[in-house]
Design an enzyme around this catalytic site. Structure first.
Site, PDB file in Angstrom:
ATOM      1  N   ASP A  42      50.515  51.980  37.295  1.00 42.25           N
ATOM      2  CA  ASP A  42      50.954  51.086  38.379  1.00 42.25           C
ATOM      3  C   ASP A  42      52.452  51.168  38.620  1.00 42.25           C
ATOM      4  O   ASP A  42      52.908  51.282  39.758  1.00 42.25           O
ATOM      5  CB  ASP A  42      50.492  49.650  38.133  1.00 42.25           C
ATOM      6  CG  ASP A  42      50.952  49.054  36.821  1.00 42.25           C
ATOM      7  OD1 ASP A  42      51.383  49.819  35.927  1.00 42.25           O
ATOM      8  OD2 ASP A  42      50.868  47.820  36.673  1.00 42.25           O
ATOM      9  N   GLY A 124      46.595  36.820  24.608  1.00 44.65           N
ATOM     10  CA  GLY A 124      46.921  37.979  23.794  1.00 44.65           C
ATOM     11  C   GLY A 124      45.848  39.036  23.763  1.00 44.65           C
ATOM     12  O   GLY A 124      45.925  39.978  22.978  1.00 44.65           O
ATOM     13  N   GLY A 126      45.020  41.004  26.319  1.00 51.21           N
ATOM     14  CA  GLY A 126      45.251  42.058  27.292  1.00 51.21           C
ATOM     15  C   GLY A 126      44.415  41.915  28.544  1.00 51.21           C
ATOM     16  O   GLY A 126      44.143  42.897  29.230  1.00 51.21           O
ATOM     17  N   GLU A 162      57.415  37.415  37.327  1.00 53.35           N
ATOM     18  CA  GLU A 162      57.279  37.906  35.949  1.00 53.35           C
ATOM     19  C   GLU A 162      58.438  38.826  35.577  1.00 53.35           C
ATOM     20  O   GLU A 162      58.974  38.749  34.469  1.00 53.35           O
ATOM     21  CB  GLU A 162      55.944  38.622  35.778  1.00 53.35           C
ATOM     22  CG  GLU A 162      55.680  39.069  34.355  1.00 53.35           C
ATOM     23  CD  GLU A 162      54.217  39.328  34.090  1.00 53.35           C
ATOM     24  OE1 GLU A 162      53.936  40.155  33.208  1.00 53.35           O
ATOM     25  OE2 GLU A 162      53.351  38.700  34.736  1.00 53.35           O
ATOM     26  N   ASP A 174      48.213  43.708  37.931  1.00 57.10           N
ATOM     27  CA  ASP A 174      47.582  42.497  37.418  1.00 57.10           C
ATOM     28  C   ASP A 174      47.550  41.396  38.461  1.00 57.10           C
ATOM     29  O   ASP A 174      46.524  40.733  38.670  1.00 57.10           O
ATOM     30  CB  ASP A 174      48.319  42.010  36.175  1.00 57.10           C
ATOM     31  CG  ASP A 174      48.180  42.960  35.003  1.00 57.10           C
ATOM     32  OD1 ASP A 174      47.357  43.892  35.087  1.00 57.10           O
ATOM     33  OD2 ASP A 174      48.909  42.777  34.017  1.00 57.10           O
TER      34      ASP A 174
END
Length: 384
Positions: A42, A124, A126, A162, A174
């Site tokens: 990405d 956590g 993923g 982010e 994401d």
């Protein structure tokens, strides 16, 4: 809370009223994601093929008259209160995601808000709980303040939040998966153009099951390894004279121009992974879902050997699954911990699960967790 039912939304609304002394103005939800294939492509302007999970993050919210965001979570202690005029880095931990989102949206007319957050995504693992939190917060704030932003643009603003306010140099995948996915489909995303298309993905109709295995090895992208991989790709692109590794057309020639063996490995993964995404899309559109397994396995091997982001629990899970008859599997997410996906015939699913569990037990590892809800689902939306 789990699921997206009206009962679950009502429970979160009741919890909000208990916490803040008044009812919320609504409840919003955004899903986590599994990336079927296309890992670490990405931020190289490449192709990805994620789908949204039924699991996700829900946000109950109400407006405030001041320029402040107040946040609580059912999964964490305490309350975080921060001005929208604050600066990156002054809020840390889980609260940096919703606070950062609010600060980015302030530029678009969004004001203060009070939020209560709940999640049924394993942290956590993923599965992009951070993007789900950003996107649920984003649609809540926009609805509260009457601001309309196109979903694709909202995904980009969530990515920016982010990057700037959490310090993770993530790509756009994401947030796009959380905002733009459709039920029964994977989302083909061109990370350069932003163009998307739905690709039918219904393994159950082909007699297949996609297992999502939380390896229980904790995954944390704010560490240096993720940023290092991105910097290595940028350096390789600069040496090769291209804007991004997506532009490499002649892989052997490109590898011949790179003297650093680390950069050679990174380029080889990114270029071949883009090809694997294209091949997977072709197979899915042709209805050959079972044949995708071999591409998943090839992706895992590349992530393990060329990109060097896998971890022992993932490698063992994939190896044991294939030995037990699975069509293929791979690590998902940024790496260094998190989850694995395994594509298997439905009649073999229990055997595959048992093989992975036995291998973990033999190594005295924490037992893995298998997600029960993995059907491709809809993107971010308002519940009530």
């Amino acid at each position: 809370m789990s699921g997206t039912s009206a009962a679950s939304a009502a429970a979160l609304a009741a919890a909000f009223a208990d916490a803040y002394g008044h009812a919320p103005e609504g409840v919003w939800r955004a899903p986590g994601r599994v990336n079927l294939i296309g890992e670490h492509t990405d931020y190289n302007d490449g192709l990805v093929l994620p789908f949204a999970l039924p699991l996700g993050v829900s946000v109950a919210a109400s407006r405030r008259d001041d320029d402040v965001v107040e946040v609580r979570s059912l999964q964490a202690d305490g309350t975080v209160t921060a001005p929208l005029s604050g600066t990156p880095g002054d809020v840390r931990g889980w609260a940096a995601y919703p606070v950062g989102m609010a600060r980015v949206l302030r530029e678009h007319g969004v004001g203060g808000a009070t939020l209560l957050i709940d999640s049924d995504l394993p942290q956590g693992a993923g599965l992009s709980s951070s993007a789900a939190l950003e996107c649920a917060t984003a649609i809540a704030l926009c609805d509260l303040h009457g601001v309309w932003i196109a979903p694709a643009e909202l995904a980009r603003l969530a990515q920016r939040a982010e990057n700037e306010h959490v310090g993770v140099p993530s790509g756009i995948m994401d947030q796009s998966a959380s905002m733009l996915s459709s039920a029964g489909s994977a989302l083909l995303l061109d990370c350069r153009s932003g163009l998307t298309s739905n690709v039918p993905f219904a393994p159950g109709e082909a007699g297949l099951t996609l297992l999502v295995v939380d390896t229980r090895a904790s995954h944390e992208l704010t560490g240096g390894e993720y940023a290092r991989r991105r910097a290595e790709c940028e350096k390789a692109a600069e040496i090769l004279g291209v804007d991004a590794l997506r532009d490499v057309k002649d892989l052997p020639a490109a590898l011949g121009r790179l003297s650093d063996p680390v950069l050679r490995r990174r380029v080889q993964h990114v270029v071949t992974e883009n090809h694997r995404v294209e091949a997977t899309v072709g197979l899915l559109r042709a209805g050959a879902v079972a044949e995708v397994g071999g591409l998943l396995l090839a992706s895992h091997m590349s992530l393990r050997d060329q990109y060097e982001v896998s971890w022992p629990e993932a490698d063992v899970a994939v190896d044991e699954a294939v030995r037990a008859g699975a069509r293929g599997g791979r690590m998902v997410g940024g790496g260094f911990g998190g989850s694995v996906i395994v594509l298997t015939r439905t009649e073999s699913a229990d055997r595959v699960r048992n093989a992975i569990e036995a291998a973990y037990q033999a190594r005295s590892w924490t037992p893995p967790v298998f997600l029960d809800e993995t059907a491709p689902s809809a993107g971010a939306h308002r519940l009530v």
